[in-house]
Scaffold this motif. Structure first.
Motif, PDB file in Angstrom:
ATOM      1  N   ALA A 141       0.837  -1.205   0.000  1.00  0.00           N
ATOM      2  CA  ALA A 141       0.000   0.000   0.000  1.00  0.00           C
ATOM      3  C   ALA A 141       0.868   1.250   0.000  1.00  0.00           C
ATOM      4  O   ALA A 141       1.943   1.293   0.612  1.00  0.00           O
ATOM      5  CB  ALA A 141      -0.906   0.000   1.232  1.00  0.00           C
ATOM      6  N   THR A 142       0.410   2.287  -0.690  1.00  0.00           N
ATOM      7  CA  THR A 142       1.131   3.560  -0.701  1.00  0.00           C
ATOM      8  C   THR A 142       1.027   4.214   0.673  1.00  0.00           C
ATOM      9  O   THR A 142       0.080   3.939   1.428  1.00  0.00           O
ATOM     10  CB  THR A 142       0.541   4.500  -1.764  1.00  0.00           C
ATOM     11  N   PRO A 143       1.959   5.089   1.022  1.00  0.00           N
ATOM     12  CA  PRO A 143       1.957   5.718   2.342  1.00  0.00           C
ATOM     13  C   PRO A 143       0.670   6.465   2.673  1.00  0.00           C
ATOM     14  O   PRO A 143       0.281   6.544   3.835  1.00  0.00           O
ATOM     15  CB  PRO A 143       3.147   6.671   2.286  1.00  0.00           C
ATOM     16  N   GLU A 144       0.003   7.020   1.668  1.00  0.00           N
ATOM     17  CA  GLU A 144      -1.211   7.798   1.927  1.00  0.00           C
ATOM     18  C   GLU A 144      -2.486   6.954   1.895  1.00  0.00           C
ATOM     19  O   GLU A 144      -3.582   7.464   2.154  1.00  0.00           O
ATOM     20  CB  GLU A 144      -1.328   8.942   0.906  1.00  0.00           C
ATOM     21  N   ALA A 145      -2.369   5.682   1.597  1.00  0.00           N
ATOM     22  CA  ALA A 145      -3.558   4.818   1.490  1.00  0.00           C
ATOM     23  C   ALA A 145      -4.256   4.676   2.830  1.00  0.00           C
ATOM     24  O   ALA A 145      -3.615   4.506   3.874  1.00  0.00           O
ATOM     25  CB  ALA A 145      -3.162   3.447   0.959  1.00  0.00           C
ATOM     26  N   MET A 146      -5.584   4.728   2.829  1.00  0.00           N
ATOM     27  CA  MET A 146      -6.381   4.504   4.034  1.00  0.00           C
ATOM     28  C   MET A 146      -6.660   3.004   4.144  1.00  0.00           C
ATOM     29  O   MET A 146      -7.217   2.397   3.222  1.00  0.00           O
ATOM     30  CB  MET A 146      -7.692   5.285   3.960  1.00  0.00           C
ATOM     31  N   LEU A 147      -6.260   2.421   5.250  1.00  0.00           N
ATOM     32  CA  LEU A 147      -6.386   0.978   5.433  1.00  0.00           C
ATOM     33  C   LEU A 147      -7.346   0.646   6.568  1.00  0.00           C
ATOM     34  O   LEU A 147      -7.703   1.497   7.369  1.00  0.00           O
ATOM     35  CB  LEU A 147      -5.009   0.380   5.718  1.00  0.00           C
ATOM     36  N   GLY A 148      -7.745  -0.610   6.619  1.00  0.00           N
ATOM     37  CA  GLY A 148      -8.606  -1.061   7.698  1.00  0.00           C
ATOM     38  C   GLY A 148      -9.962  -1.569   7.247  1.00  0.00           C
ATOM     39  O   GLY A 148     -10.757  -2.032   8.062  1.00  0.00           O
ATOM     40  N   GLU A 149     -10.228  -1.503   5.938  1.00  0.00           N
ATOM     41  CA  GLU A 149     -11.525  -1.943   5.416  1.00  0.00           C
ATOM     42  C   GLU A 149     -11.435  -3.258   4.648  1.00  0.00           C
ATOM     43  O   GLU A 149     -12.457  -3.824   4.268  1.00  0.00           O
ATOM     44  CB  GLU A 149     -12.119  -0.876   4.490  1.00  0.00           C
ATOM     45  N   GLY A 150     -10.239  -3.754   4.420  1.00  0.00           N
ATOM     46  CA  GLY A 150     -10.068  -4.944   3.598  1.00  0.00           C
ATOM     47  C   GLY A 150     -10.290  -6.241   4.355  1.00  0.00           C
ATOM     48  O   GLY A 150     -10.264  -6.294   5.583  1.00  0.00           O
ATOM     49  N   GLY A 151     -10.506  -7.301   3.574  1.00  0.00           N
ATOM     50  CA  GLY A 151     -10.689  -8.624   4.161  1.00  0.00           C
ATOM     51  C   GLY A 151     -11.567  -9.495   3.290  1.00  0.00           C
ATOM     52  O   GLY A 151     -12.133  -9.021   2.302  1.00  0.00           O
ATOM     53  N   PRO A 152     -11.696 -10.770   3.614  1.00  0.00           N
ATOM     54  CA  PRO A 152     -12.581 -11.653   2.856  1.00  0.00           C
ATOM     55  C   PRO A 152     -14.034 -11.213   3.030  1.00  0.00           C
ATOM     56  O   PRO A 152     -14.372 -10.521   3.989  1.00  0.00           O
ATOM     57  CB  PRO A 152     -12.329 -13.029   3.469  1.00  0.00           C
ATOM     58  N   LYS A 153     -14.867 -11.617   2.111  1.00  0.00           N
ATOM     59  CA  LYS A 153     -16.263 -11.163   2.113  1.00  0.00           C
ATOM     60  C   LYS A 153     -17.142 -11.989   3.049  1.00  0.00           C
ATOM     61  O   LYS A 153     -18.196 -12.486   2.683  1.00  0.00           O
ATOM     62  CB  LYS A 153     -16.818 -11.187   0.686  1.00  0.00           C
ATOM     63  N   TYR A 154     -16.678 -12.144   4.272  1.00  0.00           N
ATOM     64  CA  TYR A 154     -17.483 -12.845   5.273  1.00  0.00           C
ATOM     65  C   TYR A 154     -17.062 -12.383   6.663  1.00  0.00           C
ATOM     66  O   TYR A 154     -15.985 -11.795   6.832  1.00  0.00           O
ATOM     67  CB  TYR A 154     -17.342 -14.364   5.160  1.00  0.00           C
ATOM     68  N   THR A 155     -17.915 -12.624   7.618  1.00  0.00           N
ATOM     69  CA  THR A 155     -17.594 -12.355   9.020  1.00  0.00           C
ATOM     70  C   THR A 155     -17.677 -13.665   9.804  1.00  0.00           C
ATOM     71  O   THR A 155     -18.182 -14.673   9.304  1.00  0.00           O
ATOM     72  CB  THR A 155     -18.553 -11.322   9.639  1.00  0.00           C
ATOM     73  N   ILE A 156     -17.193 -13.627  11.027  1.00  0.00           N
ATOM     74  CA  ILE A 156     -17.207 -14.803  11.900  1.00  0.00           C
ATOM     75  C   ILE A 156     -18.070 -14.487  13.111  1.00  0.00           C
ATOM     76  O   ILE A 156     -17.882 -13.446  13.755  1.00  0.00           O
ATOM     77  CB  ILE A 156     -15.783 -15.160  12.362  1.00  0.00           C
ATOM     78  N   PRO A 157     -19.032 -15.355  13.444  1.00  0.00           N
ATOM     79  CA  PRO A 157     -19.879 -15.097  14.610  1.00  0.00           C
ATOM     80  C   PRO A 157     -19.047 -14.925  15.879  1.00  0.00           C
ATOM     81  O   PRO A 157     -18.023 -15.589  16.057  1.00  0.00           O
ATOM     82  CB  PRO A 157     -20.754 -16.357  14.693  1.00  0.00           C
ATOM     83  N   ALA A 158     -19.486 -14.030  16.737  1.00  0.00           N
ATOM     84  CA  ALA A 158     -18.775 -13.790  17.998  1.00  0.00           C
ATOM     85  C   ALA A 158     -18.702 -15.071  18.823  1.00  0.00           C
ATOM     86  O   ALA A 158     -19.641 -15.875  18.844  1.00  0.00           O
ATOM     87  CB  ALA A 158     -19.486 -12.707  18.795  1.00  0.00           C
ATOM     88  N   GLU A 159     -17.574 -15.260  19.482  1.00  0.00           N
ATOM     89  CA  GLU A 159     -17.376 -16.418  20.372  1.00  0.00           C
ATOM     90  C   GLU A 159     -16.865 -15.900  21.716  1.00  0.00           C
ATOM     91  O   GLU A 159     -15.703 -16.095  22.073  1.00  0.00           O
ATOM     92  CB  GLU A 159     -16.381 -17.405  19.765  1.00  0.00           C
ATOM     93  N   PHE A 160     -17.731 -15.254  22.467  1.00  0.00           N
ATOM     94  CA  PHE A 160     -17.333 -14.723  23.764  1.00  0.00           C
ATOM     95  C   PHE A 160     -17.307 -15.839  24.808  1.00  0.00           C
ATOM     96  O   PHE A 160     -18.221 -16.671  24.871  1.00  0.00           O
ATOM     97  CB  PHE A 160     -18.293 -13.626  24.215  1.00  0.00           C
ATOM     98  N   ARG A 161     -16.277 -15.845  25.630  1.00  0.00           N
ATOM     99  CA  ARG A 161     -16.133 -16.826  26.706  1.00  0.00           C
ATOM    100  C   ARG A 161     -15.758 -16.071  27.974  1.00  0.00           C
ATOM    101  O   ARG A 161     -14.801 -15.291  27.973  1.00  0.00           O
ATOM    102  CB  ARG A 161     -15.048 -17.852  26.366  1.00  0.00           C
ATOM    103  N   ASP A 162     -16.479 -16.324  29.058  1.00  0.00           N
ATOM    104  CA  ASP A 162     -16.238 -15.586  30.302  1.00  0.00           C
ATOM    105  C   ASP A 162     -14.811 -15.770  30.817  1.00  0.00           C
ATOM    106  O   ASP A 162     -14.260 -14.888  31.474  1.00  0.00           O
ATOM    107  CB  ASP A 162     -17.227 -16.043  31.376  1.00  0.00           C
ATOM    108  N   SER A 163     -14.217 -16.923  30.536  1.00  0.00           N
ATOM    109  CA  SER A 163     -12.876 -17.210  31.048  1.00  0.00           C
ATOM    110  C   SER A 163     -11.767 -16.598  30.199  1.00  0.00           C
ATOM    111  O   SER A 163     -10.600 -16.608  30.591  1.00  0.00           O
ATOM    112  CB  SER A 163     -12.670 -18.725  31.123  1.00  0.00           C
ATOM    113  N   ILE A 164     -12.118 -16.067  29.022  1.00  0.00           N
ATOM    114  CA  ILE A 164     -11.127 -15.472  28.128  1.00  0.00           C
ATOM    115  C   ILE A 164     -11.241 -13.955  28.191  1.00  0.00           C
ATOM    116  O   ILE A 164     -12.331 -13.407  28.008  1.00  0.00           O
ATOM    117  CB  ILE A 164     -11.340 -15.971  26.682  1.00  0.00           C
TER     118      ILE A 164
END
Length: 232
Positions: free
Chosen positions: A83-106
């Motif tokens: 990426a060029t130095p001026e590129a805005m990043l943080g929006e890329g990734g595969p076209k899917y999400t992963i369901p939350a996996e919250f655990r009280d012990s973690i």
């Protein structure tokens, strides 16, 4: 008799060799050092997704594009490759999400690997972007304020002790899925967290990564080393 004894020894050796490691591990290598991360079995969806991407070489050449000292270092955006130095990043990734996996012990102690996400109401995780916690050490008063103003639950006493000694980011607990922790090379996080940053908290000098999965033999050797260290 000697033959029977020899057979027993060979059987025990082959069984020990065949035994699987308890966990799976990934190595993150950068110009600022490297670390080894244990992936939690309690969060199988995130674990398996990370392993899949790592084996495909998905992360290789990406950078830690968002770094905030005393908070975390974030990477995993495929758009960050070259990426060029001026590129805005943080929006890329595969076209899917992963369901939350919250655990009280973690919880978000220093060194934890967790999934980045947008503001979706289900708190589903990005398919590839992640962060490693640096965090800071808290006092009881500060933790009380976090409970009151940021969390909907009480922080367990044993987690409080960790936040008061090792440190972390308690306000992220049960809001972002944590799915691993650094077991070797914690210094890498501190090293990257100390780099100079510019717009959008992007390091002024790219910190590229290579992510690999430890082989079975390597993982078994590591677990043996970790057990020895725990006994000391």
């Amino acid at each position: 008799m000697k033959k029977i004894l020899l057979i027993c020894i060979l059987f025990c050796c082959s069984f020990a060799y065949a035994a699987k490691p308890k966990y799976q591990y990934i190595k993150i290598s950068t110009s600022k050092g490297e670390c080894i991360v244990r992936l939690y079995n309690e969060t199988p969806l995130h674990r398996d997704n990370f392993l899949k991407l790592a084996k495909e070489g998905y992360y290789n050449g990406t950078i830690f594009h968002r770094v905030i000292k005393d908070f975390m270092i974030q990477g995993g955006d495929p758009d960050s490759k070259n990426a060029t130095p001026e590129a805005m990043l943080g929006e890329g990734g595969p076209k899917y999400t992963i369901p939350a996996e919250f655990r009280d012990s973690i919880f978000h102690k220093k060194g934890v690997l967790a999934a980045a996400r947008d503001n979706n109401p289900e708190k589903a995780s990005s398919g590839s972007q992640f962060y490693l916690v640096q965090g800071k050490v808290f006092t009881d008063e500060q933790l009380n304020n976090v409970e009151k103003n940021r969390l909907q639950h009480k922080i367990p006493d044993y987690q409080r002790e960790v936040y008061k000694t090792i440190g972390g980011t308690p306000h992220l607990d049960r809001n972002y899925t944590a799915y691993g922790e650094v077991v070797k090379g914690l210094e890498m996080i501190d090293s990257i967290a100390n780099v100079a940053t510019g717009t959008a908290n992007r390091p002024k000098e790219d910190v590229k990564m290579t992510v690999t999965v430890l082989k079975k033999r390597e993982a078994k050797k590591l677990e043996k080393e970790l057990r020895k260290a725990e006994k000391k």
